[in-house]
Structure formats: C-alpha cells, structure tokens
Design a protein around this motif. Structure first.
Motif, short mmCIF file in Angstrom:
data_model
loop_
_atom_site.label_atom_id
_atom_site.label_comp_id
_atom_site.label_asym_id
_atom_site.label_seq_id
_atom_site.Cartn_x
_atom_site.Cartn_y
_atom_site.Cartn_z
N TYR A 116 -18.35 -36.63 11.36
CA TYR A 116 -18.40 -35.73 10.20
C TYR A 116 -17.46 -36.21 9.11
O TYR A 116 -17.82 -36.21 7.93
CB TYR A 116 -18.03 -34.30 10.60
N ALA A 117 -16.25 -36.60 9.48
CA ALA A 117 -15.28 -37.06 8.49
C ALA A 117 -15.77 -38.33 7.79
O ALA A 117 -15.64 -38.46 6.57
CB ALA A 117 -13.92 -37.30 9.14
N GLY A 118 -16.35 -39.25 8.56
CA GLY A 118 -16.89 -40.47 7.96
C GLY A 118 -18.02 -40.17 6.99
O GLY A 118 -18.11 -40.78 5.91
N PHE A 119 -18.87 -39.23 7.37
CA PHE A 119 -19.98 -38.85 6.50
C PHE A 119 -19.46 -38.23 5.20
O PHE A 119 -19.92 -38.59 4.11
CB PHE A 119 -20.90 -37.87 7.23
N ILE A 120 -18.52 -37.33 5.31
CA ILE A 120 -17.96 -36.66 4.12
C ILE A 120 -17.27 -37.68 3.22
O ILE A 120 -17.43 -37.66 1.99
CB ILE A 120 -16.99 -35.53 4.53
N GLU A 121 -16.51 -38.59 3.82
CA GLU A 121 -15.84 -39.62 3.03
C GLU A 121 -16.85 -40.50 2.30
O GLU A 121 -16.68 -40.82 1.11
CB GLU A 121 -14.97 -40.48 3.94
N GLN A 122 -17.94 -40.86 2.98
CA GLN A 122 -18.95 -41.69 2.34
C GLN A 122 -19.68 -40.94 1.23
O GLN A 122 -20.00 -41.53 0.19
CB GLN A 122 -19.95 -42.23 3.38
N ALA A 123 -19.94 -39.67 1.44
CA ALA A 123 -20.56 -38.86 0.38
C ALA A 123 -19.65 -38.86 -0.86
O ALA A 123 -20.14 -38.94 -1.99
CB ALA A 123 -20.82 -37.44 0.87
N GLN A 124 -18.36 -38.79 -0.65
CA GLN A 124 -17.42 -38.82 -1.77
C GLN A 124 -17.44 -40.19 -2.45
O GLN A 124 -17.39 -40.27 -3.68
CB GLN A 124 -16.00 -38.48 -1.30
N ARG A 125 -17.54 -41.25 -1.67
CA ARG A 125 -17.61 -42.60 -2.26
C ARG A 125 -18.86 -42.75 -3.12
O ARG A 125 -18.82 -43.32 -4.21
CB ARG A 125 -17.59 -43.67 -1.18
N LEU A 126 -19.96 -42.23 -2.61
CA LEU A 126 -21.20 -42.27 -3.37
C LEU A 126 -21.08 -41.44 -4.65
O LEU A 126 -21.52 -41.85 -5.72
CB LEU A 126 -22.36 -41.77 -2.51
N ASN A 127 -20.43 -40.31 -4.54
CA ASN A 127 -20.23 -39.48 -5.73
C ASN A 127 -19.32 -40.16 -6.75
O ASN A 127 -19.51 -39.99 -7.95
CB ASN A 127 -19.67 -38.11 -5.34
N ASP A 128 -18.37 -40.94 -6.27
CA ASP A 128 -17.52 -41.69 -7.20
C ASP A 128 -18.35 -42.65 -8.05
O ASP A 128 -18.09 -42.83 -9.24
CB ASP A 128 -16.43 -42.46 -6.45
N VAL A 129 -19.37 -43.25 -7.43
CA VAL A 129 -20.27 -44.12 -8.20
C VAL A 129 -20.99 -43.30 -9.26
O VAL A 129 -21.13 -43.73 -10.41
CB VAL A 129 -21.28 -44.82 -7.26
N HIS A 130 -21.41 -42.11 -8.88
CA HIS A 130 -22.10 -41.25 -9.85
C HIS A 130 -21.19 -40.89 -11.03
O HIS A 130 -21.64 -40.83 -12.17
CB HIS A 130 -22.63 -40.00 -9.16
N TRP A 131 -19.92 -40.67 -10.73
CA TRP A 131 -18.98 -40.38 -11.82
C TRP A 131 -18.81 -41.59 -12.74
O TRP A 131 -18.68 -41.46 -13.96
CB TRP A 131 -17.62 -39.93 -11.28
N LYS A 132 -18.84 -42.77 -12.15
CA LYS A 132 -18.75 -44.00 -12.98
C LYS A 132 -19.97 -44.12 -13.89
O LYS A 132 -19.85 -44.54 -15.04
CB LYS A 132 -18.61 -45.23 -12.09
N VAL A 133 -21.14 -43.76 -13.35
CA VAL A 133 -22.34 -43.76 -14.18
C VAL A 133 -22.15 -42.78 -15.34
O VAL A 133 -22.47 -43.09 -16.49
CB VAL A 133 -23.60 -43.41 -13.35
N SER A 134 -21.64 -41.60 -15.05
CA SER A 134 -21.39 -40.61 -16.11
C SER A 134 -20.43 -41.16 -17.16
O SER A 134 -20.63 -40.94 -18.36
CB SER A 134 -20.81 -39.32 -15.52
N ASP A 135 -19.39 -41.86 -16.70
CA ASP A 135 -18.44 -42.45 -17.65
C ASP A 135 -19.13 -43.46 -18.58
O ASP A 135 -18.85 -43.49 -19.78
CB ASP A 135 -17.29 -43.13 -16.91
N VAL A 136 -20.01 -44.28 -18.03
CA VAL A 136 -20.72 -45.27 -18.84
C VAL A 136 -21.59 -44.56 -19.87
O VAL A 136 -21.59 -44.91 -21.06
CB VAL A 136 -21.58 -46.20 -17.95
N VAL A 137 -22.31 -43.55 -19.44
CA VAL A 137 -23.22 -42.83 -20.33
C VAL A 137 -22.42 -42.09 -21.40
O VAL A 137 -22.79 -42.10 -22.58
CB VAL A 137 -24.11 -41.86 -19.52
#
Length: 177
Positions: free
Chosen positions: A55-76
């Motif tokens: 569960y912890a690994g899954f949650i951490e990875q979901a956060q890593r994926l969300n960090d990429v989404h925030w980077k996309v938002s920053d670019v836009v």
C-alpha cells in the motif's frame, strides 16, 4: 501389615503414573495451543507488513505520477496563452516520464491485488484508471487541442478523490488486522 504396605505402595505408584500421564498430556496440549497461537500471530503480522509495504509503495508511486502532472501544469501555466515549440517539446518529455511512472503504478497495482483484500485491490485499480484522462489530455495538448488544458485540469479532483478513498480503505484494512 506387609500386604497392606505393598497395596498402598502400588496404589500410590499407580496414582503417580496416572497423574504424570494426565499432566504431560495437558502440558503437551498447552504447548501445542501456544505454538499454534504464536504461528497464527506471526502469519497475521507478516501479512500486515506485506500489505503495508504494498500500500505504501502504491501511494508513493501515485504521488510520483502526480508530481509529473504538476510539472505538466507548470509548463502549460508558464506558456501563458499558447504553447510554443519549446513547451510542446517539454510536454513530450513529460509524456514519456508519465508513461514510465504509470508503468510502475500499474505493476504496483498488481502487487496490491495480490496482497488484497479485494476491496482495496479494486480501489487501487480505480486510482490507476484515473490517470488515463491525464495522459489523453497531454496527448491532446501536444496535438494543439485548445480545450485540452481545461480537460487536464479537470482530472485532478477525480484522481485525488480516488486516491483518498484508497488510502482510507488501506488504513482501515491494516488497523483491522
């Protein structure tokens, strides 16, 4: 009198043998119960730790994926009114990073499914599926679709809501063990 002493000694010895036998059976049974109880507790603790790790690994990875989404938002957001060739190239790079992070999340979803229970596995899969609109919106932004940014922004709430439900179910499962 010697006859009575013999019978008393025989009766005492017989009683001692029977008492010893009863005691040894009780002790053996108690030891078996204690061993079974200890083994059961160890199994539950190993299962709990395996689930917690998954569960912890899954949650951490979901956060890593969300960090990429925030980077996309920053670019836009940094592009202001429109995306130039430089921003499109950054989005392409982030799309590749998003695919890599998604692949890891997909693998961790399988691990959560293996560890169970079914309710938590279904919720992990719901979180995984909630990342698909992000990817489609990134693709659309790269292709120049003007409405893609708004669709991308609309992806956050469903993703976070699904992740929060997963976290609560995971915590409840671990606490119930």
């Amino acid at each position: 009198m010697a006859d009575n002493a013999f019978w008393i000694a025989a009766l005492t010895a017989g009683t001692a043998v029977v008492a010893s036998w009863v005691t040894s059976r009780g002790t053996a049974r108690a030891a078996r119960i204690q061993a079974d109880t200890t083994a059961g507790a160890q199994r539950v603790e190993r299962l709990r730790e395996a689930r917690r790790t998954a569960y912890a690994g899954f949650i951490e990875q979901a956060q890593r994926l969300n960090d990429v989404h925030w980077k996309v938002s920053d670019v836009v957001r940094g592009a202001g009114g429109g995306l130039g060739p430089e921003q499109v190239e950054e989005l392409r790079e982030l799309r590749e990073l998003q695919r890599d992070e998604y692949a890891t999340l997909r693998n961790l979803t399988w691990i959560v499914s293996l560890e169970g229970p079914e309710e938590v596995a279904v919720l992990a899969n719901t979180v995984r599926r909630a990342t698909s609109p992000f990817h489609k919106a990134i693709e659309a932004m790269i292709e120049g679709d003007a409405g893609a940014v708004a669709r991308f922004d609309a992806c956050y709430t469903p993703f976070w809501d699904a992740l929060k439900v997963f976290i609560k179910a995971s915590r409840d499962t671990l606490h119930a063990m």
